[in-house]
Design a protein around this motif. Sequence first.
Motif, PDB file in Angstrom:
ATOM      1  N   GLU A  50       0.486  -1.537   0.013  1.00  0.00           N
ATOM      2  CA  GLU A  50      -0.176  -0.167  -0.237  1.00  0.00           C
ATOM      3  C   GLU A  50       0.800   1.398   0.400  1.00  0.00           C
ATOM      4  N   GLU A  51       2.249   1.220   0.728  1.00  0.00           N
ATOM      5  CA  GLU A  51       2.771   2.390   0.667  1.00  0.00           C
ATOM      6  C   GLU A  51       3.153   2.408  -0.711  1.00  0.00           C
ATOM      7  N   LEU A  52       3.262   2.283  -1.489  1.00  0.00           N
ATOM      8  CA  LEU A  52       3.512   2.261  -3.020  1.00  0.00           C
ATOM      9  C   LEU A  52       3.020   2.620  -3.531  1.00  0.00           C
ATOM     10  N   TYR A  53       2.167   2.991  -3.127  1.00  0.00           N
ATOM     11  CA  TYR A  53       0.968   3.414  -4.201  1.00  0.00           C
ATOM     12  C   TYR A  53       0.781   5.232  -3.348  1.00  0.00           C
ATOM     13  N   ASP A  54       1.312   6.079  -2.450  1.00  0.00           N
ATOM     14  CA  ASP A  54       1.771   7.550  -2.059  1.00  0.00           C
ATOM     15  C   ASP A  54       2.340   7.022  -3.439  1.00  0.00           C
ATOM     16  N   ASN A  55       3.163   7.274  -4.163  1.00  0.00           N
ATOM     17  CA  ASN A  55       3.796   7.833  -5.656  1.00  0.00           C
ATOM     18  C   ASN A  55       3.835   7.580  -6.560  1.00  0.00           C
ATOM     19  N   THR A  56       3.921   8.758  -7.574  1.00  0.00           N
ATOM     20  CA  THR A  56       3.383   8.360  -8.577  1.00  0.00           C
ATOM     21  C   THR A  56       2.922   7.425  -9.333  1.00  0.00           C
ATOM     22  N   ASP A  57       2.191   7.254 -10.897  1.00  0.00           N
ATOM     23  CA  ASP A  57       2.065   5.961 -11.562  1.00  0.00           C
ATOM     24  C   ASP A  57       3.505   5.332 -12.269  1.00  0.00           C
ATOM     25  N   LYS A  58       4.056   6.505 -12.631  1.00  0.00           N
ATOM     26  CA  LYS A  58       5.409   6.399 -13.583  1.00  0.00           C
ATOM     27  C   LYS A  58       6.139   5.068 -12.516  1.00  0.00           C
ATOM     28  N   VAL A  59       6.750   5.374 -10.708  1.00  0.00           N
ATOM     29  CA  VAL A  59       7.254   4.814  -9.953  1.00  0.00           C
ATOM     30  C   VAL A  59       6.704   3.217  -9.845  1.00  0.00           C
ATOM     31  N   ILE A  60       5.211   3.802  -9.508  1.00  0.00           N
ATOM     32  CA  ILE A  60       4.623   2.886  -9.174  1.00  0.00           C
ATOM     33  C   ILE A  60       5.243   1.029 -10.505  1.00  0.00           C
ATOM     34  N   PHE A  61       4.873   1.707 -11.270  1.00  0.00           N
ATOM     35  CA  PHE A  61       4.447   0.446 -12.379  1.00  0.00           C
ATOM     36  C   PHE A  61       5.880   0.039 -12.711  1.00  0.00           C
ATOM     37  N   ASP A  62       7.266   0.664 -13.488  1.00  0.00           N
ATOM     38  CA  ASP A  62       8.205   0.797 -13.440  1.00  0.00           C
ATOM     39  C   ASP A  62       8.736  -0.433 -12.166  1.00  0.00           C
ATOM     40  N   LYS A  63       8.189  -0.314 -10.808  1.00  0.00           N
ATOM     41  CA  LYS A  63       8.745  -1.500  -9.913  1.00  0.00           C
ATOM     42  C   LYS A  63       8.184  -2.540 -10.163  1.00  0.00           C
ATOM     43  N   ILE A  64       6.525  -2.333 -10.662  1.00  0.00           N
ATOM     44  CA  ILE A  64       5.618  -3.883 -10.714  1.00  0.00           C
ATOM     45  C   ILE A  64       6.472  -4.704 -12.209  1.00  0.00           C
TER      46      ILE A  64
END
Length: 321
Positions: A68-82
């Motif tokens: 859940e903490e990941l989703y405090d970041n921007t979409d680009k950050v989230i999906f690069d990690k995923i």
Amino acid sequence: MSFMKQTLVGHIHKTGFYPPIINHFLSVEESAVYNIRHELRHPGAIFNITSSYLINSLSSLIDTYTDEELYDNTDKVIFDKIFDKFRLVIYDLFKFYDSCFEIMACFCDAPTKPIKFIDRWLKKEAKVLLAEEFEVQLKEDKSFIYLTYNKLKHTSNTIAWANLISEQKRCIGYYLEAQTAKSFVGSTNDSEFPISLNRQIRNIYFFLFKISETLCNILKVHTASNNIPFAFNTGVADDTTWCDLYYKVESLDNIYLPSETGKLIYFPFLENEAFYFIEDVVDHSVSSKEFWENDTEFRLNFVTSGDNYSKKFSHPHMGLI
């Protein structure tokens, strides 16, 4: 979900949370097989190494995807990690699949050592039907992910994301993104994509066990006709990481994209220490009820790969139109 079919994997007091083929490998003495002659590890060691890559990367993907903490970041950050985690899972899945041909080679008495492509060696030099049987039995099962693997490996296709969000829930789907003949970059196949991670992770987990069971059954027949011991051993191996992965997969949200209605999905479950998979299809009425409780508003966004050159992008319809 409407009940369809269930498949017994094993009994966890006998096999733990891992595929029962591991118990068969425990009975294999190196003096009875040909791995050293072919300069290969013990077949159980090959299985343990490559399956551990996959269960660790799949577990890490789930940790990242559900953080859940990941989703405090921007979409680009989230999906690069995923994407980094998901790409590794796909690679590890087919590394595990390919390693099964190495395992088969350990049971084959042939005058030559395996060449670069062991599946071809099994067919031409070892002159056994193991590789063909394995490929035929799994051809249909692997189709759910093979296109993604093949395109990421051999073309410039990449992954883009569809993100469906309500007040308290989220459903992330991916699709293959490529140049189209209509001068924009978009989904390569709207009839198949996007695919939610909730469904794809469950199906990858099931495929791991399906590969293992298929290999085990093929080796049972081969070893019986060649007098090689391959019996079920009652010893129990360490199943800590397998157990952790089971509970992570089992706890994923039961939420999918509207375009996945009617698509196959596999659910792991335990009943009196018996480990099963249920084969079912996505029922949108059930998924949507859980997703849009009390008429909660939702929003949809797409995250494209971005390449600094393409200017026009299109998005898959996701069953919403």
